[in-house]
Design an enzyme around this catalytic site. Structure first.
Site, PDB file in Angstrom:
ATOM      1  N   ARG A 151       0.831  -1.207   0.000  1.00  0.00           N
ATOM      2  CA  ARG A 151       0.000   0.000   0.000  1.00  0.00           C
ATOM      3  C   ARG A 151       0.868   1.262   0.000  1.00  0.00           C
ATOM      4  NH1 ARG A 151      -3.186  -0.874   4.325  1.00  0.00           N
ATOM      5  NH2 ARG A 151      -4.952  -1.486   3.050  1.00  0.00           N
ATOM      6  N   TYR A 152       1.949   1.251   0.770  1.00  0.00           N
ATOM      7  CA  TYR A 152       2.812   2.427   0.893  1.00  0.00           C
ATOM      8  C   TYR A 152       4.003   2.291  -0.053  1.00  0.00           C
ATOM      9  CZ  TYR A 152       0.188   3.081   5.246  1.00  0.00           C
ATOM     10  OH  TYR A 152      -0.800   3.236   6.171  1.00  0.00           O
ATOM     11  N   ARG A 155       7.323   0.294   1.738  1.00  0.00           N
ATOM     12  CA  ARG A 155       7.185  -0.787   2.710  1.00  0.00           C
ATOM     13  C   ARG A 155       5.993  -1.670   2.364  1.00  0.00           C
ATOM     14  NH1 ARG A 155       5.954   4.130   4.198  1.00  0.00           N
ATOM     15  NH2 ARG A 155       4.219   4.683   5.571  1.00  0.00           N
ATOM     16  N   CYS A 164      -3.205 -17.950  14.567  1.00  0.00           N
ATOM     17  CA  CYS A 164      -2.781 -17.184  15.742  1.00  0.00           C
ATOM     18  C   CYS A 164      -2.766 -18.104  16.959  1.00  0.00           C
ATOM     19  CB  CYS A 164      -3.729 -16.017  16.011  1.00  0.00           C
ATOM     20  SG  CYS A 164      -3.691 -14.715  14.761  1.00  0.00           S
ATOM     21  N   CYS A 168      -8.596 -12.665  18.513  1.00  0.00           N
ATOM     22  CA  CYS A 168      -9.254 -11.463  19.023  1.00  0.00           C
ATOM     23  C   CYS A 168     -10.603 -11.315  18.323  1.00  0.00           C
ATOM     24  CB  CYS A 168      -8.400 -10.233  18.750  1.00  0.00           C
ATOM     25  SG  CYS A 168      -6.695 -10.362  19.332  1.00  0.00           S
ATOM     26  N   CYS A 171     -10.896  -8.860  15.194  1.00  0.00           N
ATOM     27  CA  CYS A 171      -9.803  -9.050  14.226  1.00  0.00           C
ATOM     28  C   CYS A 171     -10.091  -8.388  12.884  1.00  0.00           C
ATOM     29  CB  CYS A 171      -9.558 -10.538  14.025  1.00  0.00           C
ATOM     30  SG  CYS A 171      -8.236 -10.888  12.844  1.00  0.00           S
ATOM     31  N   ARG A 173      -8.607  -8.993  10.113  1.00  0.00           N
ATOM     32  CA  ARG A 173      -8.515  -9.961   9.003  1.00  0.00           C
ATOM     33  C   ARG A 173      -9.342 -11.211   9.278  1.00  0.00           C
ATOM     34  NH1 ARG A 173      -2.820  -8.605   9.666  1.00  0.00           N
ATOM     35  NH2 ARG A 173      -2.536  -6.715   8.429  1.00  0.00           N
ATOM     36  N   ASP A 332     -11.532  -0.837  13.650  1.00  0.00           N
ATOM     37  CA  ASP A 332     -11.867  -0.886  12.226  1.00  0.00           C
ATOM     38  C   ASP A 332     -13.340  -1.237  12.002  1.00  0.00           C
ATOM     39  OD1 ASP A 332      -9.299  -0.268  11.372  1.00  0.00           O
ATOM     40  OD2 ASP A 332      -8.658  -2.361  11.395  1.00  0.00           O
ATOM     41  N   ASP A 369      -7.167   3.637  10.706  1.00  0.00           N
ATOM     42  CA  ASP A 369      -6.787   2.960   9.468  1.00  0.00           C
ATOM     43  C   ASP A 369      -7.914   3.221   8.481  1.00  0.00           C
ATOM     44  OD1 ASP A 369      -4.834   1.550   8.145  1.00  0.00           O
ATOM     45  OD2 ASP A 369      -4.740  -0.023   9.646  1.00  0.00           O
ATOM     46  N   LYS A 376      -2.883   4.460   7.321  1.00  0.00           N
ATOM     47  CA  LYS A 376      -3.060   4.962   8.678  1.00  0.00           C
ATOM     48  C   LYS A 376      -3.063   6.490   8.675  1.00  0.00           C
ATOM     49  CE  LYS A 376      -0.804   0.874  10.524  1.00  0.00           C
ATOM     50  NZ  LYS A 376      -0.779   0.244   9.189  1.00  0.00           N
TER      51      LYS A 376
END
Length: 525
Positions: A151-152, A155, A164, A168, A171, A173, A332, A369, A376
């Site tokens: 995206r950037y 990076r 995981c 969470c 989450c 994703r 999000d 985000d 961000k």
């Protein structure tokens, strides 16, 4: 005696003296905290695992293989509510898996326990909300090869697994995380590395997932080695919640392996002070001693940490463990997170309560985000364009305009039931504008300078002179004047008026509205 003999005698005396002194033990270091039995402190263990030998309990592979995930198992540990039963019974729920260590930290009788709310599903997860999305950050749209998000400009995000240690409930994703059919393998990793070899503008790679630290050690090392063999990759970062869910994973073998691939950074994910246990402190100590700078990314969650006193306690505990608070994320717009969402104003309120009230390096950057993949965006002037009762308009680093929908309902934090609010830290002289309006002095007088200096200096310390420490340009501050300050009467302009008395800085009479103080005029303009 010659010079060498004198040196030897002095060294011998120093050695004898050092041997007589007990070794210093830094009890302020959280990694050295001791329990009541005099051994290294440990966190609570649920009664279900009371008979498990310590060797197994502290084995990360044992922890992973004994995770709990269904209603019957969890009911043996926690007294579940009807809403939790509904969430655990839902056939299409987002994956549940909780390590024995982490679920043991939960108060079994408190349905509002902040750790419990993060990992135990409830029925409200399935309620839709305005602007809800499956891929709220448009990561799939920015993936040139599977699992790589570019995206950037300089990076990339490298997703190496979808698994995981625990999951969470909010989450980002959840569309792929926890699903074994969506996992990435060595072929995918090689495709990701090949893209990076052919893209020289990329200098920074963030490894995430899922969580890379759940991979087999040799597989994870092969990824690090592959990245380090690419000349233009300068920085490798790891985003992980394994030290939170599974601090046993951070062992000497892992740290020795990580050390080989510097420069390497790691960002963890603590949301509440209760997650920072003695085991976590020792795990983070190993990471820092292996040379990894450690940061933290929190998510602002209703009912978990939407309280300035909780957030202040969290950042203080992080810094105490040499963890730099990095980001505070707005939750999000992802499926399943509706009941966790707070207004942006709550995040701004928390930042107001941190900035200036604690050390600058303990204050994270509050970010959103951007929905739709804008990256961000810090919630601050130049990026926050407008803020209405239902929508926030933001500008990203490229100048694109995006919006963030506010939650339609928000159950405000109950300060009367919050132990952190009840035990609010006193801040004399730091209560802000309200304290100033109520007559509080907004400075702290120096004390303890009356005693004669040990070197025989009989003069008063310079800080006893009020002119050395009364703030400049604040206006009607009494300082050492001892009487209320006069207010200028109407008449000639302030600039033309000659003062009748010499005042110390900060003690001059109050000027008329809109006119500067004498100290300000002389010192600041």
């Amino acid at each position: 005696m010659d010079a060498n003999e004198i040196k030897a005698a002095v060294a011998h005396q120093a050695a004898v003296k050092a041997a007589d002194e007990p070794p210093f033990v830094n009890r302020r270091d959280p990694a050295q905290a001791l329990g009541l039995d005099g051994n290294l402190a440990v966190s609570r263990r649920a009664p279900l695992w009371a008979d498990v030998p310590d060797e197994k309990w502290n084995d990360w592979r044992w922890q992973l293989s004994h995770r709990v995930n269904d209603l019957e198992e969890i009911e043996q540990i926690l007294n579940l509510t009807e809403e939790e039963r509904e969430g655990l019974s839902a056939p299409d729920k987002f994956r549940v898996d909780i390590t024995p260590y982490f679920i043991s930290l939960i108060d079994p009788d408190d349905p509002n326990d902040p750790i419990r709310r993060q990992v135990i599903p409830i029925g409200r997860e399935h309620q839709a909300f305005t602007a809800m999305m499956e891929d709220s950050l448009a990561e799939d749209r920015h993936s040139p090869v599977p699992g790589l998000v570019h995206r950037y400009p300089d990076r990339v995000l490298m997703l190496v697994t979808t698994q995981c240690a625990s999951y969470c409930r909010y989450c980002t994703r959840s569309r792929i995380v926890g699903d074994p059919t969506q996992n990435f393998n060595r072929k995918d990793h090689e495709a990701q590395l090949d893209y990076l070899r052919r893209t020289p503008q990329v200098r920074d790679v963030l490894i995430s997932g899922g969580d890379g630290l759940t991979l087999a050690p040799k597989l994870f090392e092969s990824i690090l080695r592959g990245l380090r063999e690419i000349p233009h990759i300068e920085i490798i970062r790891i985003g992980s919640r394994v030290p939170v869910f599974l601090p046993q994973r951070i062992d000497d073998e892992l740290c020795a392996m990580l050390e080989k691939y510097h420069p390497l950074w790691i960002n963890l994910h603590f949301n509440h002070p209760n997650e920072i246990t003695p085991e976590v402190s020792r795990a983070v100590d190993k990471l820092t001693k292996a040379g990894l700078p450690v940061g933290n990314q929190s998510v602002l969650l209703a009912g978990v940490n939407d309280c300035v006193h909780i957030q202040r306690s969290l950042v203080h505990k992080l810094v105490e463990n040499r963890i730099r608070p990095y980001y505070l994320y707005q939750c999000d717009l992802v499926e399943g997170s509706g009941h966790f969402r707070t207004p942006v104003g709550k995040g701004l309120e928390i930042m107001e309560g941190l900035r200036g009230h604690t050390s600058g390096y303990a204050v994270p950057t509050y970010v959103i985000d951007a929905p739709g993949g804008g990256g961000k965006i810090p919630v601050m002037p130049n990026y926050l364009i407008s803020y209405s009762d239902h929508k926030v308009v933001l500008r990203n680093y490229e100048g694109y305009i995006t919006t963030y929908e506010e939650p339609e309902t928000y159950e405000r934090h109950d300060s009367t039931a919050c132990s952190y609010c009840r035990d609010e830290r006193p801040e004399p002289g730091q209560s802000g504008v309200l304290g100033l309006l109520e007559g509080e002095r907004m400075w702290i007088e120096p004390k303890g300078f009356e005693e004669v200096h040990s070197r025989g200096n009989l003069e008063a310390h310079r800080l006893q002179d009020p002119s050395k420490w009364v703030p400049f340009g604040v206006g009607a501050i009494e300082g050492k004047a001892g009487a209320p300050l006069k207010v200028l009467e109407s008449g000639p302009s302030f600039a033309d008026a000659e003062p009748a008395t010499d005042y110390a800085p900060g003690e001059e009479p109050r000027p008329r509205d809109g006119e500067p103080t004498g100290a300000a005029h002389g010192e600041l303009l």
